[in-house]
Design a protein around this motif. Structure first.
Motif, PDB file in Angstrom:
ATOM      1  N   LEU A  73      -6.816   8.674   4.607  1.00 34.21           N
ATOM      2  CA  LEU A  73      -6.347   7.931   3.439  1.00 34.21           C
ATOM      3  C   LEU A  73      -5.925   6.543   3.878  1.00 34.21           C
ATOM      4  O   LEU A  73      -5.163   6.385   4.838  1.00 34.21           O
ATOM      5  CB  LEU A  73      -5.195   8.682   2.770  1.00 34.21           C
ATOM      6  CG  LEU A  73      -5.603  10.076   2.291  1.00 34.21           C
ATOM      7  CD1 LEU A  73      -4.804  11.138   3.021  1.00 34.21           C
ATOM      8  CD2 LEU A  73      -5.439  10.226   0.803  1.00 34.21           C
ATOM      9  N   ARG A  74      -6.425   5.532   3.157  1.00 35.63           N
ATOM     10  CA  ARG A  74      -6.201   4.150   3.575  1.00 35.63           C
ATOM     11  C   ARG A  74      -5.930   3.280   2.357  1.00 35.63           C
ATOM     12  O   ARG A  74      -6.596   3.402   1.327  1.00 35.63           O
ATOM     13  CB  ARG A  74      -7.440   3.627   4.319  1.00 35.63           C
ATOM     14  CG  ARG A  74      -7.249   2.260   4.948  1.00 35.63           C
ATOM     15  CD  ARG A  74      -8.519   1.795   5.593  1.00 35.63           C
ATOM     16  NE  ARG A  74      -9.534   1.458   4.584  1.00 35.63           N
ATOM     17  CZ  ARG A  74     -10.603   0.694   4.832  1.00 35.63           C
ATOM     18  NH1 ARG A  74     -10.818   0.234   6.045  1.00 35.63           N
ATOM     19  NH2 ARG A  74     -11.474   0.411   3.879  1.00 35.63           N
ATOM     20  N   ARG A  75      -4.939   2.395   2.472  1.00 36.15           N
ATOM     21  CA  ARG A  75      -4.656   1.484   1.376  1.00 36.15           C
ATOM     22  C   ARG A  75      -5.710   0.380   1.333  1.00 36.15           C
ATOM     23  O   ARG A  75      -6.112  -0.148   2.367  1.00 36.15           O
ATOM     24  CB  ARG A  75      -3.265   0.865   1.525  1.00 36.15           C
ATOM     25  CG  ARG A  75      -2.921  -0.057   0.363  1.00 36.15           C
ATOM     26  CD  ARG A  75      -1.487  -0.512   0.380  1.00 36.15           C
ATOM     27  NE  ARG A  75      -1.215  -1.404  -0.752  1.00 36.15           N
ATOM     28  CZ  ARG A  75      -0.042  -1.961  -1.011  1.00 36.15           C
ATOM     29  NH1 ARG A  75       0.991  -1.709  -0.233  1.00 36.15           N
ATOM     30  NH2 ARG A  75       0.108  -2.758  -2.048  1.00 36.15           N
ATOM     31  N   LYS A  76      -6.143   0.052   0.126  1.00 37.01           N
ATOM     32  CA  LYS A  76      -7.143  -1.005  -0.054  1.00 37.01           C
ATOM     33  C   LYS A  76      -6.429  -2.327  -0.291  1.00 37.01           C
ATOM     34  O   LYS A  76      -5.539  -2.416  -1.134  1.00 37.01           O
ATOM     35  CB  LYS A  76      -8.054  -0.674  -1.244  1.00 37.01           C
ATOM     36  CG  LYS A  76      -9.191  -1.669  -1.452  1.00 37.01           C
ATOM     37  CD  LYS A  76     -10.085  -1.227  -2.590  1.00 37.01           C
ATOM     38  CE  LYS A  76     -11.194  -2.237  -2.853  1.00 37.01           C
ATOM     39  NZ  LYS A  76     -12.089  -2.388  -1.697  1.00 37.01           N
ATOM     40  N   TRP A  77      -6.804  -3.350   0.458  1.00 39.54           N
ATOM     41  CA  TRP A  77      -6.213  -4.674   0.315  1.00 39.54           C
ATOM     42  C   TRP A  77      -7.266  -5.656  -0.177  1.00 39.54           C
ATOM     43  O   TRP A  77      -8.409  -5.601   0.248  1.00 39.54           O
ATOM     44  CB  TRP A  77      -5.668  -5.153   1.664  1.00 39.54           C
ATOM     45  CG  TRP A  77      -4.490  -4.383   2.141  1.00 39.54           C
ATOM     46  CD1 TRP A  77      -4.488  -3.322   3.013  1.00 39.54           C
ATOM     47  CD2 TRP A  77      -3.125  -4.606   1.797  1.00 39.54           C
ATOM     48  NE1 TRP A  77      -3.224  -2.875   3.231  1.00 39.54           N
ATOM     49  CE2 TRP A  77      -2.362  -3.642   2.502  1.00 39.54           C
ATOM     50  CE3 TRP A  77      -2.467  -5.512   0.968  1.00 39.54           C
ATOM     51  CZ2 TRP A  77      -0.972  -3.573   2.400  1.00 39.54           C
ATOM     52  CZ3 TRP A  77      -1.094  -5.445   0.869  1.00 39.54           C
ATOM     53  CH2 TRP A  77      -0.367  -4.480   1.580  1.00 39.54           C
ATOM     54  N   PRO A  78      -6.894  -6.626  -1.058  1.00 40.68           N
ATOM     55  CA  PRO A  78      -5.620  -6.673  -1.775  1.00 40.68           C
ATOM     56  C   PRO A  78      -5.691  -5.781  -3.007  1.00 40.68           C
ATOM     57  O   PRO A  78      -6.781  -5.497  -3.515  1.00 40.68           O
ATOM     58  CB  PRO A  78      -5.513  -8.146  -2.187  1.00 40.68           C
ATOM     59  CG  PRO A  78      -6.951  -8.558  -2.369  1.00 40.68           C
ATOM     60  CD  PRO A  78      -7.748  -7.783  -1.358  1.00 40.68           C
ATOM     61  N   SER A  79      -4.543  -5.344  -3.515  1.00 46.90           N
ATOM     62  CA  SER A  79      -4.527  -4.493  -4.696  1.00 46.90           C
ATOM     63  C   SER A  79      -3.143  -4.506  -5.318  1.00 46.90           C
ATOM     64  O   SER A  79      -2.186  -3.986  -4.737  1.00 46.90           O
ATOM     65  CB  SER A  79      -4.920  -3.056  -4.334  1.00 46.90           C
ATOM     66  OG  SER A  79      -4.788  -2.212  -5.454  1.00 46.90           O
ATOM     67  N   LEU A  80      -3.032  -5.093  -6.510  1.00 45.08           N
ATOM     68  CA  LEU A  80      -1.753  -5.103  -7.218  1.00 45.08           C
ATOM     69  C   LEU A  80      -1.376  -3.719  -7.717  1.00 45.08           C
ATOM     70  O   LEU A  80      -0.201  -3.430  -7.941  1.00 45.08           O
ATOM     71  CB  LEU A  80      -1.830  -6.073  -8.410  1.00 45.08           C
ATOM     72  CG  LEU A  80      -1.968  -7.562  -8.083  1.00 45.08           C
ATOM     73  CD1 LEU A  80      -2.126  -8.362  -9.361  1.00 45.08           C
ATOM     74  CD2 LEU A  80      -0.765  -8.057  -7.284  1.00 45.08           C
ATOM     75  N   HIS A  82      -1.668  -0.975  -6.045  1.00 46.13           N
ATOM     76  CA  HIS A  82      -1.450  -0.084  -4.910  1.00 46.13           C
ATOM     77  C   HIS A  82      -2.575   0.946  -4.800  1.00 46.13           C
ATOM     78  O   HIS A  82      -2.343   2.154  -4.777  1.00 46.13           O
ATOM     79  CB  HIS A  82      -0.102   0.630  -5.031  1.00 46.13           C
ATOM     80  CG  HIS A  82       1.075  -0.263  -4.843  1.00 46.13           C
ATOM     81  ND1 HIS A  82       1.571  -1.041  -5.852  1.00 46.13           N
ATOM     82  CD2 HIS A  82       1.855  -0.501  -3.761  1.00 46.13           C
ATOM     83  CE1 HIS A  82       2.612  -1.732  -5.411  1.00 46.13           C
ATOM     84  NE2 HIS A  82       2.798  -1.430  -4.146  1.00 46.13           N
ATOM     85  N   ARG A  83      -3.788   0.463  -4.735  1.00 47.99           N
ATOM     86  CA  ARG A  83      -4.951   1.349  -4.673  1.00 47.99           C
ATOM     87  C   ARG A  83      -5.120   1.927  -3.270  1.00 47.99           C
ATOM     88  O   ARG A  83      -5.103   1.199  -2.278  1.00 47.99           O
ATOM     89  CB  ARG A  83      -6.220   0.593  -5.090  1.00 47.99           C
ATOM     90  CG  ARG A  83      -7.477   1.452  -5.138  1.00 47.99           C
ATOM     91  CD  ARG A  83      -8.679   0.595  -5.494  1.00 47.99           C
ATOM     92  NE  ARG A  83      -9.900   1.380  -5.536  1.00 47.99           N
ATOM     93  CZ  ARG A  83     -10.373   1.960  -6.633  1.00 47.99           C
ATOM     94  NH1 ARG A  83      -9.714   1.834  -7.784  1.00 47.99           N
ATOM     95  NH2 ARG A  83     -11.501   2.650  -6.606  1.00 47.99           N
TER      96      ARG A  83
END
Length: 220
Positions: A73-80, A82-83
């Motif tokens: 699981l990885r946060r996607k940047w950029p993402s307002l 919080h995707r």
């Protein structure tokens, strides 16, 4: 419901898992997940946030009891919103996500809701399936609803529920470091646990002030 992560994580019967935080001192510090009936370890998430803010958004691994990766699981940047994106096994370069989780809105009361998109392998956007998460994860009180595919939504069905755990002997509500994940038949347990990991990272335990007296009210 079709399996999302794998058929081996689906049961024809309702199932309850006990989720325990592996540390009480660091928010988002990992989980151990046990079968409520047998007590067997089902999933684990090792420490991932002890390194401070610089490590807070590093990829997270959901593993089986032997330590083999099930999901990355990885946060996607950029993402307002919080995707976060989930990948099958240990993610490799160029691999497409299996599903994605994001806040339904960044404004107002809708910030507590989350939308989940399950991507089909080689299919169109209309073949994707959608889920919705409602409630408060910091309070350990939320539900996961299946909304069908983008091509045409059918009946909305609750497939999983996160709730405070009650001690079977004393009937006392336990602390938020131990809680229950209740799965309806055919709900993919690894998928549901992946959602919990993301909710823990997005929401954190410090987002809301919880009044435990509401869970254990004193007699008048």
């Amino acid at each position: 419901m079709a399996a999302i992560v794998g058929e081996r994580f689906c049961s024809e019967e309702e199932r309850e898992l006990t989720v325990r935080k592996t540390s009480l001192f660091f928010p988002g510090d990992g989980f151990a997940v046990y079968d409520h009936i047998t007590g067997d370890l089902v999933f684990r998430v090792d420490t991932y946030a002890r390194g401070g803010p610089a490590f807070a958004d590093q990829p997270l691994l959901l593993m089986d009891p032997s330590g083999d990766p099930i999901l990355t699981l990885r946060r996607k940047w950029p993402s307002l919103h919080h995707r976060w994106e989930a990948f099958l096994g240990e993610r490799s370069e160029g691999q497409k996500p299996l599903f994605a989780v994001r806040r339904s809105s960044i404004f107002g009361n809708d910030r507590s809701g989350f939308a989940v998109e399950v991507h089909s392998c080689g299919g169109s956007e209309e073949d994707e399936e959608e889920y919705r998460i409602e409630g408060s994860f910091p309070q350990r009180c939320c539900r996961v609803f299946y909304e069908g595919g983008r091509g045409g939504k059918g009946a909305v069905v609750m497939v999983a529920e996160i709730k405070r755990k009650v001690d079977a002997c004393s009937h006392v509500v336990l602390g938020r470091d131990v809680f229950s994940l209740c799965l309806r038949p055919r709900c993919d347990a690894a998928f549901a646990m992946g959602l919990i990991i993301v909710l823990d990272r997005i929401s954190g335990d410090d987002d809301d002030v919880i009044d435990d007296a509401m869970a254990n009210p004193s007699p008048l």
